[in-house]
Design an enzyme around this catalytic site. Structure first.
Site, PDB file in Angstrom:
ATOM      1  N   ARG A 156       0.360  13.121   2.016  1.00 15.97           N
ATOM      2  CA  ARG A 156       1.235  12.472   1.032  1.00 15.97           C
ATOM      3  C   ARG A 156       2.563  13.244   0.913  1.00 15.97           C
ATOM      4  O   ARG A 156       3.631  12.648   0.809  1.00 15.97           O
ATOM      5  CB  ARG A 156       0.533  12.379  -0.328  1.00 15.97           C
ATOM      6  CG  ARG A 156       1.379  11.680  -1.378  1.00 15.97           C
ATOM      7  CD  ARG A 156       0.537  11.200  -2.532  1.00 15.97           C
ATOM      8  NE  ARG A 156      -0.163   9.970  -2.231  1.00 15.97           N
ATOM      9  CZ  ARG A 156       0.400   8.753  -2.230  1.00 15.97           C
ATOM     10  NH1 ARG A 156       1.670   8.612  -2.495  1.00 15.97           N
ATOM     11  NH2 ARG A 156      -0.307   7.697  -1.972  1.00 15.97           N
ATOM     12  N   ALA A 184      -9.795  10.237   5.484  1.00 17.74           N
ATOM     13  CA  ALA A 184     -10.948  11.013   5.938  1.00 17.74           C
ATOM     14  C   ALA A 184     -11.419  10.570   7.319  1.00 17.74           C
ATOM     15  O   ALA A 184     -12.158  11.290   7.988  1.00 17.74           O
ATOM     16  CB  ALA A 184     -12.082  10.886   4.931  1.00 17.74           C
ATOM     17  N   HIS A 229      -8.858   5.871  10.561  1.00 17.58           N
ATOM     18  CA  HIS A 229      -8.388   4.533  10.212  1.00 17.58           C
ATOM     19  C   HIS A 229      -6.860   4.421  10.264  1.00 17.58           C
ATOM     20  O   HIS A 229      -6.309   3.415  10.721  1.00 17.58           O
ATOM     21  CB  HIS A 229      -8.907   4.164   8.810  1.00 17.58           C
ATOM     22  CG  HIS A 229      -8.538   2.796   8.356  1.00 17.58           C
ATOM     23  ND1 HIS A 229      -9.156   1.672   8.856  1.00 17.58           N
ATOM     24  CD2 HIS A 229      -7.624   2.360   7.458  1.00 17.58           C
ATOM     25  CE1 HIS A 229      -8.638   0.607   8.280  1.00 17.58           C
ATOM     26  NE2 HIS A 229      -7.698   1.000   7.429  1.00 17.58           N
ATOM     27  N   PHE A 278       0.859  -1.174   0.000  1.00 14.52           N
ATOM     28  CA  PHE A 278       0.000   0.000   0.000  1.00 14.52           C
ATOM     29  C   PHE A 278       0.902   1.233   0.000  1.00 14.52           C
ATOM     30  O   PHE A 278       1.885   1.284   0.738  1.00 14.52           O
ATOM     31  CB  PHE A 278      -0.916  -0.011   1.230  1.00 14.52           C
ATOM     32  CG  PHE A 278      -2.155   0.796   1.068  1.00 14.52           C
ATOM     33  CD1 PHE A 278      -3.247   0.289   0.381  1.00 14.52           C
ATOM     34  CD2 PHE A 278      -2.238   2.078   1.583  1.00 14.52           C
ATOM     35  CE1 PHE A 278      -4.405   1.032   0.223  1.00 14.52           C
ATOM     36  CE2 PHE A 278      -3.383   2.833   1.431  1.00 14.52           C
ATOM     37  CZ  PHE A 278      -4.467   2.308   0.745  1.00 14.52           C
ATOM     38  N   VAL A 322       1.789   5.130   6.163  1.00 15.91           N
ATOM     39  CA  VAL A 322       0.354   5.223   6.428  1.00 15.91           C
ATOM     40  C   VAL A 322      -0.060   6.688   6.374  1.00 15.91           C
ATOM     41  O   VAL A 322       0.315   7.484   7.233  1.00 15.91           O
ATOM     42  CB  VAL A 322      -0.007   4.600   7.797  1.00 15.91           C
ATOM     43  CG1 VAL A 322      -1.506   4.662   8.028  1.00 15.91           C
ATOM     44  CG2 VAL A 322       0.490   3.159   7.871  1.00 15.91           C
ATOM     45  N   ILE A 323      -0.812   7.020   5.347  1.00 16.66           N
ATOM     46  CA  ILE A 323      -1.219   8.402   5.099  1.00 16.66           C
ATOM     47  C   ILE A 323      -2.608   8.654   5.684  1.00 16.66           C
ATOM     48  O   ILE A 323      -3.471   7.781   5.651  1.00 16.66           O
ATOM     49  CB  ILE A 323      -1.196   8.688   3.580  1.00 16.66           C
ATOM     50  CG1 ILE A 323       0.254   8.586   3.085  1.00 16.66           C
ATOM     51  CG2 ILE A 323      -1.788  10.041   3.256  1.00 16.66           C
ATOM     52  CD1 ILE A 323       0.406   8.638   1.595  1.00 16.66           C
ATOM     53  N   VAL A 342       0.311  -2.250   6.021  1.00 12.10           N
ATOM     54  CA  VAL A 342       0.950  -2.254   7.332  1.00 12.10           C
ATOM     55  C   VAL A 342       0.200  -3.177   8.300  1.00 12.10           C
ATOM     56  O   VAL A 342       0.816  -3.914   9.070  1.00 12.10           O
ATOM     57  CB  VAL A 342       1.055  -0.813   7.883  1.00 12.10           C
ATOM     58  CG1 VAL A 342       1.402  -0.796   9.357  1.00 12.10           C
ATOM     59  CG2 VAL A 342       2.076  -0.023   7.080  1.00 12.10           C
ATOM     60  N   TYR A 343      -1.106  -3.145   8.254  1.00 14.00           N
ATOM     61  CA  TYR A 343      -1.920  -3.971   9.154  1.00 14.00           C
ATOM     62  C   TYR A 343      -1.645  -5.460   8.945  1.00 14.00           C
ATOM     63  O   TYR A 343      -1.804  -6.261   9.864  1.00 14.00           O
ATOM     64  CB  TYR A 343      -3.408  -3.661   8.925  1.00 14.00           C
ATOM     65  CG  TYR A 343      -4.324  -4.322   9.914  1.00 14.00           C
ATOM     66  CD1 TYR A 343      -4.548  -3.739  11.163  1.00 14.00           C
ATOM     67  CD2 TYR A 343      -4.970  -5.511   9.615  1.00 14.00           C
ATOM     68  CE1 TYR A 343      -5.401  -4.340  12.079  1.00 14.00           C
ATOM     69  CE2 TYR A 343      -5.820  -6.117  10.525  1.00 14.00           C
ATOM     70  CZ  TYR A 343      -6.028  -5.526  11.753  1.00 14.00           C
ATOM     71  OH  TYR A 343      -6.863  -6.123  12.671  1.00 14.00           O
ATOM     72  N   ASP A 344      -1.195  -5.826   7.751  1.00 15.89           N
ATOM     73  CA  ASP A 344      -0.964  -7.225   7.396  1.00 15.89           C
ATOM     74  C   ASP A 344       0.440  -7.720   7.727  1.00 15.89           C
ATOM     75  O   ASP A 344       0.787  -8.857   7.418  1.00 15.89           O
ATOM     76  CB  ASP A 344      -1.216  -7.409   5.893  1.00 15.89           C
ATOM     77  CG  ASP A 344      -2.568  -6.848   5.484  1.00 15.89           C
ATOM     78  OD1 ASP A 344      -3.585  -7.310   6.031  1.00 15.89           O
ATOM     79  OD2 ASP A 344      -2.593  -5.929   4.638  1.00 15.89           O
TER      80      ASP A 344
END
Length: 134
Positions: free
Chosen positions: A110, A73, A76, A12, A69-70, A44-46
């Site tokens: 970003r 909205a 999360h 990602f 990790v950006i 990242v979560y994985d």
């Protein structure tokens, strides 16, 4: 003795994590270490399962995580980094091997993420220092 590193790299935001991965490999060589295994994961979560698999290998001295990790909205991004970083610490302690945090974020744009690709170098340096000192 050459220090052997395993990398776990998030796909990602791959435009960012690819740059981070290259910087990490380059810095490992500079420090006299070698990246012997790289596992790409969706995000990242994985990371925890891939980290665990690398920690189980006798020919890996430390694991370096690389991710970006950006901010979105919702909150999360905070949840992802919070849970991943907690599990990363747990795995380091469980396997008695350094697992370092080369994850930029949360809460960054970003543009800020582009400015933080050097987090990978910091994570590589931390892994090498820990192996040498422990």
């Amino acid at each position: 003795m050459t220090i052997r590193l395993g990398f776990v790299v998030a796909e990602f935001n791959r435009d960012l994590t690819y740059q981070m991965e290259l910087l990490g490999i380059e810095h490992a060589k500079f420090l006299g270490a070698e990246v012997t295994d790289t596992v790409l994961v969706p995000g990242v979560y994985d990371m925890p399962l891939a980290i665990k698999k690398l920690c189980e290998k006798n020919d890996i001295d430390a694991v370096v995580t690389i991710g970006s990790v950006i901010e979105g909205a919702t909150g999360h991004d905070e949840i992802v980094v919070q849970h991943a970083s907690r599990k990363i610490t747990d795995l380091s302690l469980e396997y008695n091997k350094p697992v370092t945090l080369g994850i930029a974020g949360p809460g960054m744009s970003r543009m800020e993420a582009h400015q933080r690709v050097d987090y990978a170098k910091r994570a590589v340096e931390a892994a090498v220092k820990l192996i040498r000192r422990l």
